[in-house]
Design a protein around this motif. Structure first.
Motif, PDB file in Angstrom:
ATOM      1  N   MET A   1      58.015  41.739  39.059  1.00 15.42           N
ATOM      2  CA  MET A   1      57.295  40.492  39.291  1.00 15.42           C
ATOM      3  C   MET A   1      56.007  40.484  38.479  1.00 15.42           C
ATOM      4  SD  MET A   1      59.231  38.847  41.372  1.00 15.42           S
ATOM      5  CE  MET A   1      58.080  37.491  41.513  1.00 15.42           C
ATOM      6  N   ASP A   2      55.566  39.287  38.106  1.00 13.21           N
ATOM      7  CA  ASP A   2      54.317  39.108  37.368  1.00 13.21           C
ATOM      8  C   ASP A   2      53.260  38.580  38.324  1.00 13.21           C
ATOM      9  OD1 ASP A   2      52.242  38.484  35.688  1.00 13.21           O
ATOM     10  OD2 ASP A   2      53.400  37.215  34.338  1.00 13.21           O
ATOM     11  N   ALA A   3      52.170  39.325  38.503  1.00 12.73           N
ATOM     12  CA  ALA A   3      51.115  38.909  39.425  1.00 12.73           C
ATOM     13  C   ALA A   3      50.515  37.570  39.040  1.00 12.73           C
ATOM     14  CB  ALA A   3      50.020  39.975  39.474  1.00 12.73           C
ATOM     15  N   ASP A   4      50.588  37.209  37.788  1.00 12.58           N
ATOM     16  CA  ASP A   4      50.015  35.942  37.354  1.00 12.58           C
ATOM     17  C   ASP A   4      50.804  34.740  37.861  1.00 12.58           C
ATOM     18  OD1 ASP A   4      48.018  37.310  36.110  1.00 12.58           O
ATOM     19  OD2 ASP A   4      48.848  37.130  34.088  1.00 12.58           O
ATOM     20  N   LYS A   5      51.972  34.963  38.441  1.00 14.36           N
ATOM     21  CA  LYS A   5      52.729  33.867  39.043  1.00 14.36           C
ATOM     22  C   LYS A   5      52.160  33.457  40.404  1.00 14.36           C
ATOM     23  CE  LYS A   5      57.175  34.738  36.781  1.00 14.36           C
ATOM     24  NZ  LYS A   5      58.613  35.063  36.990  1.00 14.36           N
ATOM     25  N   ILE A   6      51.298  34.294  40.963  1.00 10.72           N
ATOM     26  CA  ILE A   6      50.658  33.942  42.226  1.00 10.72           C
ATOM     27  C   ILE A   6      49.805  32.698  42.003  1.00 10.72           C
ATOM     28  CG2 ILE A   6      48.972  34.683  43.961  1.00 10.72           C
ATOM     29  CD1 ILE A   6      49.892  37.569  43.423  1.00 10.72           C
ATOM     30  N   ALA A   7      49.951  31.724  42.887  1.00  6.46           N
ATOM     31  CA  ALA A   7      49.224  30.458  42.723  1.00  6.46           C
ATOM     32  C   ALA A   7      47.752  30.590  43.078  1.00  6.46           C
ATOM     33  CB  ALA A   7      49.875  29.373  43.576  1.00  6.46           C
ATOM     34  N   GLY A   8      47.416  31.525  43.942  1.00  5.53           N
ATOM     35  CA  GLY A   8      46.029  31.713  44.317  1.00  5.53           C
ATOM     36  C   GLY A   8      45.841  32.906  45.218  1.00  5.53           C
ATOM     37  N   LEU A   9      44.684  33.547  45.104  1.00  3.06           N
ATOM     38  CA  LEU A   9      44.309  34.687  45.939  1.00  3.06           C
ATOM     39  C   LEU A   9      43.128  34.265  46.802  1.00  3.06           C
ATOM     40  CD1 LEU A   9      44.371  37.421  43.143  1.00  3.06           C
ATOM     41  CD2 LEU A   9      46.130  37.057  44.891  1.00  3.06           C
ATOM     42  N   ILE A  10      43.266  34.415  48.124  1.00  3.20           N
ATOM     43  CA  ILE A  10      42.217  33.987  49.043  1.00  3.20           C
ATOM     44  C   ILE A  10      41.931  35.101  50.043  1.00  3.20           C
ATOM     45  CG2 ILE A  10      41.393  32.183  50.590  1.00  3.20           C
ATOM     46  CD1 ILE A  10      44.464  31.406  48.616  1.00  3.20           C
ATOM     47  N   PRO A  11      41.229  36.158  49.633  1.00  4.09           N
ATOM     48  CA  PRO A  11      40.915  37.240  50.571  1.00  4.09           C
ATOM     49  C   PRO A  11      39.790  36.848  51.521  1.00  4.09           C
ATOM     50  CG  PRO A  11      39.969  37.703  48.417  1.00  4.09           C
ATOM     51  CD  PRO A  11      40.775  36.446  48.266  1.00  4.09           C
ATOM     52  N   PHE A  12      39.984  37.135  52.810  1.00  9.04           N
ATOM     53  CA  PHE A  12      38.965  36.915  53.833  1.00  9.04           C
ATOM     54  C   PHE A  12      38.239  38.242  54.061  1.00  9.04           C
ATOM     55  CE2 PHE A  12      40.950  33.276  56.613  1.00  9.04           C
ATOM     56  CZ  PHE A  12      41.239  32.549  55.475  1.00  9.04           C
ATOM     57  N   SER A  13      37.018  38.334  53.613  1.00  5.60           N
ATOM     58  CA  SER A  13      36.160  39.479  53.924  1.00  5.60           C
ATOM     59  C   SER A  13      36.836  40.817  53.628  1.00  5.60           C
ATOM     60  CB  SER A  13      35.730  39.424  55.401  1.00  5.60           C
ATOM     61  OG  SER A  13      34.661  40.290  55.648  1.00  5.60           O
ATOM     62  N   GLY A  14      37.472  40.897  52.475  1.00  4.24           N
ATOM     63  CA  GLY A  14      38.153  42.123  52.076  1.00  4.24           C
ATOM     64  C   GLY A  14      37.276  42.983  51.180  1.00  4.24           C
ATOM     65  N   HIS A  15      37.445  44.290  51.252  1.00  8.38           N
ATOM     66  CA  HIS A  15      36.744  45.177  50.331  1.00  8.38           C
ATOM     67  C   HIS A  15      37.037  44.776  48.888  1.00  8.38           C
ATOM     68  CE1 HIS A  15      34.522  48.357  52.205  1.00  8.38           C
ATOM     69  NE2 HIS A  15      35.526  48.784  52.946  1.00  8.38           N
ATOM     70  N   THR A  16      36.014  44.860  48.038  1.00  2.00           N
ATOM     71  CA  THR A  16      36.239  44.780  46.594  1.00  2.00           C
ATOM     72  C   THR A  16      35.989  46.131  45.929  1.00  2.00           C
ATOM     73  OG1 THR A  16      33.972  44.093  46.030  1.00  2.00           O
ATOM     74  CG2 THR A  16      35.536  42.366  46.628  1.00  2.00           C
ATOM     75  N   ILE A  17      35.255  47.013  46.615  1.00  2.00           N
ATOM     76  CA  ILE A  17      35.188  48.410  46.195  1.00  2.00           C
ATOM     77  C   ILE A  17      36.378  49.139  46.811  1.00  2.00           C
ATOM     78  CG2 ILE A  17      32.684  48.322  45.952  1.00  2.00           C
ATOM     79  CD1 ILE A  17      32.465  49.834  48.613  1.00  2.00           C
ATOM     80  N   THR A  18      36.486  50.432  46.581  1.00  2.00           N
ATOM     81  CA  THR A  18      37.573  51.208  47.171  1.00  2.00           C
ATOM     82  C   THR A  18      37.450  51.190  48.689  1.00  2.00           C
ATOM     83  OG1 THR A  18      37.624  52.608  45.210  1.00  2.00           O
ATOM     84  CG2 THR A  18      38.706  53.459  47.184  1.00  2.00           C
TER      85      THR A  18
END
Length: 276
Positions: free
Chosen positions: A158-175
């Motif tokens: 699968m190609d991640a660029d096919k995702i229409a949108g990413l909407i993380p709620f209060s998710g880590h952006t660091i490790t």
């Protein structure tokens, strides 16, 4: 675009969808690892299941893949009440948890679930070009990792660029702090490695809507790391990334006012795609 919002404004803008004539069905506990993958792994058989809630008398609807929170150590799949009866499909995903597994098993499961949705959503009447990936806290982290580091979905062709949108709620952006705990790293030591969304900043990622609670009420550094991620995405050349800080809401409470923003973002992306 950074905005501090109060609940009244959120609830009044862009949330209503006329679904009076729409009926829905729920399919539960579908295995998303297919073709006998790891068939001898009892924990995969137990945890790697999803539920799909979808309109039964519509076609071409958008789908939200929803990952639950719980710090990668707890939690279970659920269809959020705030996303029901909105003319959308919602896919709620269980994934394996620490300490029974360690990173990157959680991300592998998330990618397997997203790829299952792409392969199967049209059977239920959905549009495979309108799949959005979201989740709260640990679920937001998984959404970001699957959408930004293309290698996880490439494993499932699968190609991640096919995702229409990413909407993380209060998710880590660091490790993630649980991944750091696995390595014996204290929670106040920030790490950005290949298991951090920040490591995979890129200009060609899907549209992103980043949502956190109030910076003074959130988990340790959660708003600040998300704001830094937002800025780095902008500097990379990504033109469709927004950040919302929900004033007055803590980490657990921010999900309720965030759901209307999720639905509004889906409608915005759908409109933009139609105008192309």
């Amino acid at each position: 675009m950074i905005q501090r919002l109060v609940i009244l404004l959120i609830l009044l803008v862009g949330y209503s969808v006329n679904s009076q004539t729409t009926t829905y069905s729920l399919k539960e506990n579908l295995a998303y690892y297919e073709n006998g993958f790891e068939q001898d792994d009892a924990y995969i058989k137990e945890r790697c299941k999803l539920d799909i809630y979808y309109p039964t008398n519509q076609n071409g609807f958008a789908t939200i893949v929803w990952f639950h929170g719980g710090g990668l150590t707890s939690g279970n799949k659920e269809i959020p009440e705030s996303l029901k009866n909105k003319g959308l499909a919602v896919v709620a995903v269980n994934y394996r948890l620490y300490p029974k597994v360690k990173a990157p098993a959680y991300i592998e499961d998330a990618a397997a679930a997203v790829s299952w949705v792409y392969r199967n959503i049209e059977r239920y009447g959905g549009d495979a070009s309108l799949i959005f990936v979201s989740g709260h806290s640990a679920g937001g982290y998984l959404a970001s990792m699957v959408g930004l580091d293309k290698s996880w979905l490439e494993h499932f062709d699968m190609d991640a660029d096919k995702i229409a949108g990413l909407i993380p709620f209060s998710g880590h952006t660091i490790t993630h702090f649980t991944v750091r705990e696995e390595r014996g790293i204290k929670g106040t030591q920030a790490i950005v490695d290949y298991l951090a969304p920040l490591y995979h900043v890129r200009p060609d990622a899907p549209p992103m809507l980043l949502i956190t609670g109030d910076r003074d009420l959130e988990l340790l550094g959660r708003y600040e790391e998300t704001a830094y991620f937002h800025r780095m995405m902008q500097l990379s050349g990504h033109s469709q990334v927004q950040l919302f800080e929900l004033e007055g809401y803590d980490h657990g409470g921010m999900a309720f006012p965030a759901f209307p923003l999720l639905v509004k973002e889906i409608n915005r992306v759908k409109k933009a795609l139609k105008e192309k």
